[in-house]
Design a protein around this motif. Structure first.
Motif: not given
Length: 567
Positions: A369-372, A426-430, A349-350, A420-421
């Protein structure tokens, strides 16, 4: 069914339904379901009155109930996401109404005779239904019992039907959409099947060989549908194999360039990073023919994970595609990352987060960028053998999921840790996107391009949705700038002569401004706007021309003023 009135069977009315559970605004509502739209075209060409409906479950049931006295049949499109919803709706309808109910869609590939009891439909048709659905309904109109290819019956094997020659079938028509109202997006599919075998992908895990429509057939459909349009359109190429064949792709691109001379449209497609690295010159051709947004498979920033998925592309390939697209001026490139997927650990993840932040640094303003989470779709390697990917499936059938919560964990991470990951990712990207904007790292021409695509073609990317659109003054500024198509310009677009002779115009209303943040001179400029050139304004306010120009540059960059040749 003898109780269906004769008046109904003269031109039988059929509703083809794609419905999902109750979350408004999901992607499925925005993108036309070409499966049911194509089926509606076949039925309407053969004497039926068919409409294609897409909506959330409650709206779907309400629509069916309003039509109940006219309907000959309701046909449901069933995929992995909506299985339980479709089963519940059919159970309800069978208790209260007497029209035929037919079930089709990709999920039928994995259905057996046991599903006849689960879904209670009058017919379950496996496979691509252009022929089988028409035959099945036609037989019912005539009162005949005909076993069609792909139909599941008790003690009767049924193979999934794959079609080869699409040219003999009717093209989808916008007017076959139930209560059709023209929107920017216009979906097109150029192929069925997939040559890739990604471990998480339903199409790759289940489909027959890739079956591609000819470039001529694709372009003919696009022109026909554009000719029936009344507004600028956003073509959305749905298939994820659009870039697979470079010879066919070049033919389509040439045709799109020709069509754009007559019609106002832009387009989106999915591209494979491995292919695009090998054929990088095609990216320029794609942009020149109207591509404004592309999606590539990103999935993970870890090479071993991508190899496990069978992606046939590496993080280095993805980085190279990002670099090329940014250099060539592609407005938007989007990619998705799977959180909690194959062999996921805190370390992977890191590494993925680090990779994505580096990509954002390479391309300020372009990446969306999106996530699933992993969806264990039937027939895929992850569904059949999750242990080979270090995955433990807690809910293999995804009955507890609306794609908003993981149904699996890995050997290293629990369900809460995966959630949480994703949140931290998402927070880091934002935060990176916000930092780029606040530091002025996003070129003005990219910001303007995003607003142009939003206002004219209905395309809202991540930077616009989550950053630009939160500034009401900025939105008003670009709306005016784009609406007037060159009659208004910002300071950077003006020639030196125009900077002296064009009229200053105030953009936001005073009610939108915090006057405490403005100097008295700035307030005066806004008050006198719409009447004076910069030279005249300098004389009016008794300031030097040089000082005023510095102030006008500052106000333009704050989206407060624009300029025109006219009062």
């Amino acid at each position: 069914m003898a109780f269906i009135p004769e008046t109904v069977t003269r031109k039988p009315e059929v509703l083809l339904v794609y419905t999902q559970r109750m979350i408004r605004g999901r992607t499925f509502e925005m993108i036309e379901n070409l499966g049911i739209l194509t089926l509606a075209a076949q039925l309407n060409a053969s004497g039926f009155d068919a409409k294609a409906y897409t909506g959330i479950t409650t709206d779907a049931v309400k629509t069916i109930e309003e039509m109940k006295d006219r309907l000959f049949a309701v046909c449901f499109y069933c995929d992995f996401d909506n299985r339980s919803a479709v089963a519940a709706i059919i159970t309800f309808l069978k208790k209260h109404y007497h029209f035929y109910i037919v079930l089709g869609g990709p999920q039928t590939l994995h259905m057996t005779e046991d599903d006849l009891d689960i879904y209670q439909a009058d017919g379950i048709l496996k496979g691509e239904g252009e022929e089988s659905l028409l035959t099945w309904l036609g037989a019912k109109v005539r009162g005949e019992d005909v076993l069609v290819p792909g139909e599941i019956r008790k003690s009767q094997n049924a193979d999934y039907v794959y079609l080869e020659d699409f040219s003999k079938y009717e093209l989808p028509r916008n007017e076959d959409v139930f209560n059709y109202q023209e929107r920017p997006l216009l979906s097109v599919i150029t192929a069925r099947g997939c040559p890739y075998r990604c471990a998480f992908c339903f199409e790759g895990g289940n489909s027959k060989n890739l079956r591609m429509r000819t470039a001529e057939a694709v372009l003919g459909e696009i022109e026909t549908r554009l000719n029936n349009s009344q507004r600028p359109r956003y073509l959305f190429f749905c298939d994820d194999t659009f870039t697979t064949n470079p010879v066919r792709l070049k033919k389509i691109l040439a045709g799109l360039r020709t069509l754009r001379k007559k019609y106002d449209f832009v387009w989106f497609c999915e591209g494979h990073p491995g292919f695009l690295v090998k054929h990088s010159a095609l990216i320029r051709e794609m942009i020149d023919s109207g591509m404004v947004r592309m999606q590539i498979g990103m999935e993970s920033g870890v090479d071993d994970v991508l190899k496990a998925y069978g992606k046939q592309a590496s993080p280095a390939d993805i980085k190279r595609v990002v670099e090329i697209c940014y250099a060539e001026g592609l407005p938007q490139l989007t990619g998705n990352y799977i959180i909690g997927g194959a062999f996921e650990t805190a370390a992977t993840l890191a590494e993925t987060t680090k990779t994505v932040l580096a990509l954002l640094d390479l391309a300020p303003g372009m990446l969306d960028i999106s996530t699933t989470f992993i969806m264990p779709l039937p027939g895929t390697q992850i569904y059949n053998h999750p242990e080979k990917f270090g995955i433990v499936l807690e809910d293999r059938e995804c009955l507890t999921n609306l794609e908003d919560f993981p149904v699996n964990h890995t050997q290293a991470l629990s369900l809460p840790e995966i959630c949480m990951g994703r949140s931290r990712f998402i927070t880091a990207v934002s935060n990176k996107m916000k930092e780029q904007f606040e530091k002025g790292l996003i070129p003005q021409e990219r910001i303007k391009a995003d607003f142009n695509l939003a206002f004219n073609y209905g395309i809202a990317a991540g930077y616009l949705k989550f950053i630009y659109a939160k500034d009401a003054i900025m939105v008003a500024y670009y709306k005016k700038l784009i609406e007037y198509r060159g009659l208004l310009k910002d300071w950077h677009e003006l020639s030196e002569e125009e900077r002296n002779t064009w009229i200053i115009h105030k953009i936001p209303d005073f009610s939108m401004l915090d006057l405490n943040t403005l100097s008295q001179t700035e307030v005066d400029i806004l008050s006198y706007s719409g009447r004076f050139t910069s030279i005249e304004m300098a004389e009016k306010l008794n300031v030097s021309a040089g000082d005023l120009k510095k102030l006008l540059l500052k106000m333009s960059d704050r989206h407060l003023i624009l300029f025109s040749a006219f009062i």
